[in-house]
Design an enzyme around this catalytic site. Structure first.
Site, PDB file in Angstrom:
ATOM      1  CG  ASP A 110      -6.659   0.085  -1.015  1.00 42.37           C
ATOM      2  OD1 ASP A 110      -6.595   1.078  -0.275  1.00 42.37           O
ATOM      3  OD2 ASP A 110      -5.652  -0.511  -1.440  1.00 42.37           O
TER       4      ASP A 110
ATOM      5  CB  THR B 295      -1.623   5.946  -2.222  1.00 44.15           C
ATOM      6  OG1 THR B 295      -1.440   4.542  -2.082  1.00 44.15           O
ATOM      7  CG2 THR B 295      -2.800   6.363  -1.382  1.00 44.15           C
ATOM      8  CB  THR B 296       1.048   3.040  -5.916  1.00 43.48           C
ATOM      9  OG1 THR B 296       0.815   2.360  -4.687  1.00 43.48           O
ATOM     10  CG2 THR B 296       2.428   2.691  -6.427  1.00 43.48           C
TER      11      THR B 296
ATOM     12  CG  ASP C 182      -1.914   1.058   1.253  1.00 40.75           C
ATOM     13  OD1 ASP C 182      -2.652   1.133   0.260  1.00 40.75           O
ATOM     14  OD2 ASP C 182      -1.963   1.838   2.203  1.00 40.75           O
TER      15      ASP C 182
HETATM   16  P1  ADP Z   1      -2.607   2.133  -6.206  1.00 42.11           P
HETATM   17  O1  ADP Z   1      -1.946   2.392  -4.875  1.00 42.11           O
HETATM   18  O2  ADP Z   1      -2.278   3.215  -7.187  1.00 42.11           O
HETATM   19  O3  ADP Z   1      -4.051   1.846  -6.099  1.00 42.11           O
HETATM   20  P2  ADP Z   1      -2.347  -0.644  -6.918  1.00 42.11           P
HETATM   21  O4  ADP Z   1      -1.183  -1.494  -6.544  1.00 42.11           O
HETATM   22  O5  ADP Z   1      -3.622  -0.874  -6.219  1.00 42.11           O
HETATM   23  O6  ADP Z   1      -1.871   0.854  -6.785  1.00 42.11           O
HETATM   24  O7  ADP Z   1      -2.541  -0.811  -8.491  1.00 42.11           O
HETATM   25  C1  ADP Z   1      -3.528  -0.129  -9.193  1.00 42.11           C
HETATM   26  C2  ADP Z   1      -3.371  -0.360 -10.663  1.00 42.11           C
HETATM   27  O8  ADP Z   1      -3.512  -1.754 -10.976  1.00 42.11           O
HETATM   28  C3  ADP Z   1      -4.430   0.368 -11.468  1.00 42.11           C
HETATM   29  O9  ADP Z   1      -3.834   1.027 -12.550  1.00 42.11           O
HETATM   30  C4  ADP Z   1      -5.349  -0.752 -11.945  1.00 42.11           C
HETATM   31  O10 ADP Z   1      -5.988  -0.466 -13.165  1.00 42.11           O
HETATM   32  C5  ADP Z   1      -4.380  -1.885 -12.086  1.00 42.11           C
HETATM   33  N1  ADP Z   1      -5.035  -3.216 -12.073  1.00 42.11           N
HETATM   34  C6  ADP Z   1      -5.788  -3.767 -11.096  1.00 42.11           C
HETATM   35  N2  ADP Z   1      -6.214  -5.007 -11.472  1.00 42.11           N
HETATM   36  C7  ADP Z   1      -5.724  -5.226 -12.697  1.00 42.11           C
HETATM   37  C8  ADP Z   1      -5.795  -6.314 -13.629  1.00 42.11           C
HETATM   38  N3  ADP Z   1      -6.467  -7.411 -13.360  1.00 42.11           N
HETATM   39  N4  ADP Z   1      -5.145  -6.182 -14.814  1.00 42.11           N
HETATM   40  C9  ADP Z   1      -4.441  -5.059 -15.082  1.00 42.11           C
HETATM   41  N5  ADP Z   1      -4.334  -4.019 -14.260  1.00 42.11           N
HETATM   42  C10 ADP Z   1      -4.965  -4.089 -13.086  1.00 42.11           C
HETATM   43 MG    MG Z   2      -5.079   0.269  -5.345  1.00 42.61          MG
END
Ligand code: ADP
Ligand code: MG
Length: 536
Positions: A386, A94-95, A61
């Site tokens: 989240d 957040t990332t 996270d």
């Molecule tokens: P953040 O802290 O930004 O929410 P995450 O590690 O939760 O970071 O990653 C979010 C990203 O992962 C988003 O760009 C989302 O579209 C992408 N994502 C989530 N599930 C999938 C999937 N099954 N295939 C491709 N991208 C995905």
């Molecule tokens: Mg996320």
């Protein structure tokens, strides 16, 4: 005149000016973005954070990582603020927000190298950010509270690749049910929702409870385990005589005196309990201490009593049961009591909880997360938060976008088209802004072990051909319409990430002088020497 240099600041002030200041700040911001980069997306990795006291957090996270890192560099701290804003405004993304800011600054450096002035870059970035908001509204898709399946998919996308992944369907179900229960015509206050954690049992036992659950047991075994038709007194004073805040000394010289004193004390406690009983209460939640003798009397009266309830729980209980928190016994009457269908003590593994069900306010809800170890439960909690954040802000705006980099690619494409109509230098800045957004699909691919150039090329050609929802689906590792593949996110994640990333990038770009007083810090390194806190 003397030939001494003019001194206007104390000697221990650190000052970095002009280009050095800019480069140093950009470097710090990039470093922060690099730290979280590998955690992005469902195939991202986790980080293990060890505090000075050896507490361990395992997480992917973004905001948690940055908060725990004890970052010291002033510009890097501004990057952490983006993550915090994102967390409080949206609850997810957040990332993404931090990475976009880092890339905006990295790309700005290229423009600085070609002698473009920071104010021109800032202006170009502002124009691009504004245009992005417009494009976002154009390309997003509507969602309503009736689209239960869609909402579940949003929650699942938020949890994909996190500790919660294995049970994400069940969690998605809980999240969507919880949100729809607290939803009041589109007004969703997540404060109505309590998250409680229990060690023991498996994560699949995680449950949504209508009412408030808190991790306290009844004081004595002799009290009833279940009270129906609960009339609840919420007290924030101690039910004991010795007031620990006032240190009184009593001198007792004979056994009779002692006896008399104890009797007197018991009489006082008895009076307190009788007063509580006469209000009609059959449950007592006390924020402070409760005497053993008082607890014995409560047991005799079949009153369920809990002591040392956390203030935050008292407030939730007050809201849920419509009871008033009473701080003076004389104020307690039946009017102040709260109501619940039942109050029950329930054991899970090593932990004991009090369940308050059937509250007057049906919007009071608790998600009780079960799991084997506390590190694991904490990470589940972050993933569920989240999901809650994503579903609630999807409903607030009623707008969603395709994930897997699809929305970033479409934004980049349209921004480039738009930049054609701008003057030369601003055009360059808008183009750099567009390519910063492409950093998201690139990183998603990279973190999944795919070739980022191939992925980017394919994505670009599909978007150029008009496939606006083309994204990288990491379930199939293919470029496809991610809206159809149900990789979806709330529009607000993106709009908030873009706006706060732009704010901080512009702010950092405009700084050309860093004046740091070392104060009475233990060591006064230059900001560049202590990029990250010493303890990290
Ligand atoms: P953040 O802290 O930004 O929410 P995450 O590690 O939760 O970071 O990653 C979010 C990203 O992962 C988003 O760009 C989302 O579209 C992408 N994502 C989530 N599930 C999938 C999937 N099954 N295939 C491709 N991208 C995905
Ligand atoms: Mg996320």
């Amino acid at each position: 005149m003397s030939d001494k240099p003019l001194v206007i600041m104390p000697e221990d002030i650190q000052r970095i000016m002009g280009k050095d200041a800019q480069r140093n700040n950009i470097m710090a911001a990039k470093t922060v973005a690099d730290v979280v980069k590998t955690t992005l997306g469902p195939k991202g990795m986790d980080k293990m954070l060890v505090s000075p006291t050896n507490d361990i957090i395992v997480t992917n996270d973004g905001v948690t990582i940055l908060e725990e890192m004890q970052i010291e560099h002033p510009a890097a701290k501004m990057m952490v603020e983006i993550a915090k804003t994102q967390e409080s405004e949206v609850g997810d993304g957040t990332t993404t927000a931090v990475m976009i800011a880092g890339k905006l600054l990295e790309n700005a450096e290229k423009l600085l190298d070609s002698k473009i002035h920071p104010t021109v870059i800032s202006k170009g970035y502002r124009i691009a950010a504004e245009k992005s908001q417009e494009i976002l509204r154009e390309i997003s898709v509507r969602v309503t509270s009736n689209d239960i399946d869609l909402l579940k998919q949003i929650a699942m996308t938020a949890m994909t690749g996190k500790a919660a992944e294995s049970s994400k369907e069940k969690f998605a179900e809980i999240i969507v049910r919880a949100i729809s229960q607290i939803n009041e015509d589109g007004k969703i206050d997540l404060k109505n929702l309590k998250i409680e954690k229990s060690k023991g049992d498996g994560i699949e036992d995680t449950e949504l409870i209508s009412g408030i659950v808190f991790d306290k047991e009844k004081i004595s075994h002799d009290m009833p385990t279940l009270v129906r038709d609960a009339k609840i007194a919420l007290l924030d004073f101690a039910i004991e005589l010795k007031n620990p805040e006032i240190d009184t000394k009593i001198s007792i010289s004979t056994p009779e005196q002692l006896h008399g004193f104890l009797e007197q004390e018991e009489r006082e406690i008895k009076k307190m309990v009788e007063k509580i009983k006469s209000s009609g209460a059959n449950v007592v939640f006390c924020q402070k201490g409760v005497d053993d003798f008082a607890s014995y009397l409560f047991s005799k009266e079949k009153i369920y009593a809990v002591r040392r309830v956390a203030r935050s729980d008292m407030e939730k209980l007050s809201k849920a049961t419509s009871g008033k928190i009473v701080s003076n016994l004389n104020e307690l009457t039946s009017n102040e009591l709260g109501y619940a269908g039942s109050v029950e003590e329930v054991k899970h593994g090593e932990d004991t909880f009090t369940y308050v069900r059937g509250c007057r306010n049906p919007k009071a809800l608790t998600i009780l997360i079960h799991g084997g170890t506390s590190h694991f439960i904490d990470e589940i909690e972050r993933a569920i938060k989240d999901g809650l954040g994503d579903v609630s802000c999807s409903l607030k705006d009623g707008l969603i976008v395709p994930g897997g980099g699809a929305v970033e690619m479409e934004l980049a494409k349209r921004l480039r088209e738009f930049s054609q109509g701008l003057s030369g230098r601003e055009q360059l800045a808008v183009e750099q802004f567009a390519s910063a957004l492409e950093f998201i699909p690139i990183t998603l691919a990279e973190n999944a072990g795919m070739d980022p150039i191939d992925v980017l090329t394919e994505l670009k050609s599909k978007h150029d051909a008009g496939e606006r929802n083309a994204g990288l689906n990491l379930f199939t590792n293919k470029i496809e319409n991610t809206l159809n593949s149900r990789v979806i996110e709330p529009m607000r994640i993106k709009s908030q990430a873009i706006s706060s990333a732009t704010d901080v990038a512009v702010m950092i770009l405009r700084i050309d002088d860093v004046i740091a007083s070392s104060g009475n810090k233990k060591d006064s390194k230059s900001p560049s020497a202590s990029m990250l806190g010493d303890d990290y």
